[in-house]
Design an enzyme around this catalytic site. Structure first.
Site, short mmCIF file in Angstrom:
data_model
loop_
_atom_site.label_atom_id
_atom_site.label_comp_id
_atom_site.label_asym_id
_atom_site.label_seq_id
_atom_site.Cartn_x
_atom_site.Cartn_y
_atom_site.Cartn_z
N THR A 1 -43.30 10.91 -29.24
CA THR A 1 -43.12 11.63 -27.98
C THR A 1 -42.71 10.62 -26.92
OG1 THR A 1 -45.48 11.44 -27.51
CG2 THR A 1 -44.77 13.45 -28.58
N ASP B 1 -51.07 16.93 -25.35
CA ASP B 1 -51.86 17.93 -26.08
C ASP B 1 -51.10 19.25 -26.19
OD1 ASP B 1 -53.91 16.10 -26.33
OD2 ASP B 1 -54.82 16.70 -24.43
N ASN C 1 -41.34 20.61 -26.66
CA ASN C 1 -40.89 19.94 -25.43
C ASN C 1 -40.93 20.90 -24.23
OD1 ASN C 1 -40.31 17.46 -26.60
ND2 ASN C 1 -38.14 17.90 -26.91
#
Ligand code: RIB
Length: 296
Positions: A210, A242, A266
């Site tokens: 990420t 999270d 996303n």
């Protein structure tokens, strides 16, 4: 879709908003204190549930008012908390968050989360062993995480391991999990001295990195595939990772292609940072689908 099982931490977040962080030995005035539910495990469970999944939470809380608030919040979010054990003589987990200068810093007191053990996995095995996706993070004992990953691997149950916060994650866990989702910092803790490209290409379609507002990346056929993020005005980035993990679990459990699942995750993460609190901005399904349609 069947269900998602989340094994992890439940906490109350005590967030102080202030203009700047105090230096060592310094006192500054804060603007306000916000007490809200958190813990990476519970956050991921809430994210997945708001996006339409049937979710079981497996963890521990203390026999205190925070423990009760945590359970009430799980239930209010439609999560099955029958495998959240209430433990006597220990406090519920807490996270002490400073929100300043556009970013957060967090100190976690594990409390009851430190007592999530193999017994919890064994007890909850009827739901873990039949899950469409199991989600794990690193705010409970490492022994428990390893035990759960091994059992899932043996039983053919798919697992997402979110190696957060960074710890000494054994390399074999990365091989046994279906997906591992570090941020850039956690990835370099997993593979010190290795470039992000090498990490991703060496763990094709397994490690998903990420990258904040830049989105997410994974390796495939010797190349890095980047799935761009969505722009959003950040109010509080706590819980964005999270939200990403909860949403990824939902999309994978529904059988979506990896690239599409990452776009979905996303979008959910971008929406989540627009409100205060780890769970405050976690979106529902319609919001995410609208964002995906508007920004094709
Ligand atoms: O990922 C964000 C979470 O990390 C917070 O909710 C806090 O509880 C910490 O554990």
């Amino acid at each position: 879709m069947g269900h998602i099982a989340v094994i992890g931490s439940c906490a109350m977040d005590l967030t102080v908003e202030t203009d700047r962080r105090p230096g060592a030995g310094e006192t500054v005035m804060g603007r306000r204190l916000i007490v809200s539910p958190g813990g990476k495990g519970a956050n991921q469970a809430v994210a997945a549930s708001r996006l339409g999944a049937a979710v079981y939470m497996i963890g521990c809380v203390g026999d205190d008012s925070y423990g009760q608030m945590i359970q009430d919040n799980l239930e209010a979010n439609g999560i099955d908390s029958r495998y959240v054990t209430v433990l006597p003589k220990i406090s519920s987990g807490t996270a002490h968050i400073t929100l300043a200068e556009g970013d957060n810093s967090i100190i976690v007191i594990k409390g009851a989360n430190d007592l999530v053990g193999r017994a919890q996995i064994d007890q909850a095995w009827p739901v873990i062993g039949n899950a469409d996706m199991v989600l794990l993070q690193q705010e409970i004992p490492m022994d428990t995480i390893g035990y759960c990953i091994h059992r899932c691997k043996e039983a053919g149950v798919p697992v997402i391991l979110n190696p957060a916060p960074a710890a000494d994650t054994p390399a074999e866990w990365v091989e046994e999990a279906t997906y591992v989702t570090p941020n850039e910092h956690e990835a370099s803790a997993l593979y010190p001295g290795m470039s992000p490209e090498k990490i991703l290409i060496g763990h094709s379609r397994r490690i998903i990195m990420t990258r904040g507002k830049q989105g997410a990346a994974y390796g495939e056929d010797g190349k890095v595939v980047c799935v761009p993020g969505f722009s959003a005005d950040p109010v509080d980035t706590t819980g964005a990772g999270d939200t990403f993990n909860g949403a990824l679990a939902v999309a994978c459990a529904e059988g979506g292609r990896l690239e599409e699942a990452l776009r979905f995750a996303n979008a959910a993460a971008a929406l989540s940072i627009q409100k205060i609190g780890a769970q405050g901005g976690m979106p529902g399904r319609t919001e995410v689908e609208e964002m995906l349609l508007c920004r094709k």
